[in-house]
Design a protein around this motif. Structure first.
Motif, PDB file in Angstrom:
ATOM      1  N   ILE A  35       2.525  -7.851   4.471  1.00 22.62           N
ATOM      2  CA  ILE A  35       2.529  -7.744   5.936  1.00 22.62           C
ATOM      3  C   ILE A  35       2.316  -6.291   6.361  1.00 22.62           C
ATOM      4  O   ILE A  35       1.543  -6.004   7.280  1.00 22.62           O
ATOM      5  N   GLN A  36       2.982  -5.376   5.683  1.00 22.19           N
ATOM      6  CA  GLN A  36       2.798  -3.958   5.997  1.00 22.19           C
ATOM      7  C   GLN A  36       1.363  -3.528   5.689  1.00 22.19           C
ATOM      8  O   GLN A  36       0.767  -2.750   6.432  1.00 22.19           O
ATOM      9  N   LYS A  95      -0.769  -4.640   8.542  1.00 19.99           N
ATOM     10  CA  LYS A  95      -0.571  -3.755   9.702  1.00 19.99           C
ATOM     11  C   LYS A  95      -1.336  -2.456   9.526  1.00 19.99           C
ATOM     12  O   LYS A  95      -2.014  -1.991  10.459  1.00 19.99           O
ATOM     13  N   LEU A  96      -1.247  -1.857   8.349  1.00 16.20           N
ATOM     14  CA  LEU A  96      -1.959  -0.603   8.101  1.00 16.20           C
ATOM     15  C   LEU A  96      -3.467  -0.805   8.157  1.00 16.20           C
ATOM     16  O   LEU A  96      -4.198   0.051   8.673  1.00 16.20           O
ATOM     17  N   ARG A 114      -5.067  -2.998   9.945  1.00 16.07           N
ATOM     18  CA  ARG A 114      -5.424  -3.126  11.368  1.00 16.07           C
ATOM     19  C   ARG A 114      -5.485  -1.774  12.040  1.00 16.07           C
ATOM     20  O   ARG A 114      -6.397  -1.484  12.813  1.00 16.07           O
ATOM     21  N   GLU A 115      -4.478  -0.928  11.769  1.00 18.35           N
ATOM     22  CA  GLU A 115      -4.450   0.404  12.372  1.00 18.35           C
ATOM     23  C   GLU A 115      -5.649   1.236  11.931  1.00 18.35           C
ATOM     24  O   GLU A 115      -6.244   1.953  12.731  1.00 18.35           O
ATOM     25  N   LEU A 133      -6.013  -9.412  13.924  1.00 20.74           N
ATOM     26  CA  LEU A 133      -5.043  -9.859  12.928  1.00 20.74           C
ATOM     27  C   LEU A 133      -5.683 -10.749  11.864  1.00 20.74           C
ATOM     28  O   LEU A 133      -5.469 -10.566  10.666  1.00 20.74           O
ATOM     29  N   LYS A 176      -5.920  -9.843   7.945  1.00 16.80           N
ATOM     30  CA  LYS A 176      -5.257 -10.717   6.972  1.00 16.80           C
ATOM     31  C   LYS A 176      -6.247 -11.184   5.919  1.00 16.80           C
ATOM     32  O   LYS A 176      -5.961 -11.148   4.721  1.00 16.80           O
TER      33      LYS A 176
END
Length: 103
Positions: free
Chosen positions: A72-73, A76-77, A79-80, A86, A90
């Protein structure tokens, strides 16, 4: 006896709504099964031809998180770093995991 008329009006409406909802659900399930079948076939063809999916560009931090088991982290990274949505993040992180045998 005065409850019969409202009851007679409400029950058919509920039945129509239930039938419509089940029809949409069945259609979505059917499409999901067909898509899964197409993906399996495509994987077989690509495997037979020796074609591998291109590896997405991923910053080192994404790979470190993925290797540490923090998917999950990692998403997130990703995406950033890339600005994708999302679902795309993924999918990319899962592809990285598959290509590295991380499940």
């Amino acid at each position: 006896m005065e409850w019969i008329l409202p009851f007679a009006l409400v029950v058919p409406l509920l039945l129509v709504a239930a039938v419509a909802a089940s029809g949409r659900r069945a259609s979505a399930d059917h499409q999901a099964r067909r898509l899964a079948a197409v993906e399996r076939k495509l994987d077989l063809v690509m495997g037979h031809l020796g074609i591998r999916e291109p590896e997405p560009d991923a910053p080192g931090a994404v790979l470190r998180e993925l290797l540490a088991g923090r998917k999950i982290q990692a998403i997130k990274l990703y995406r950033e770093a890339t600005g994708v949505g999302l679902k795309e993040a993924k999918d990319a992180v899962e592809l990285l995991a598959r290509q590295r045998g991380l499940g």
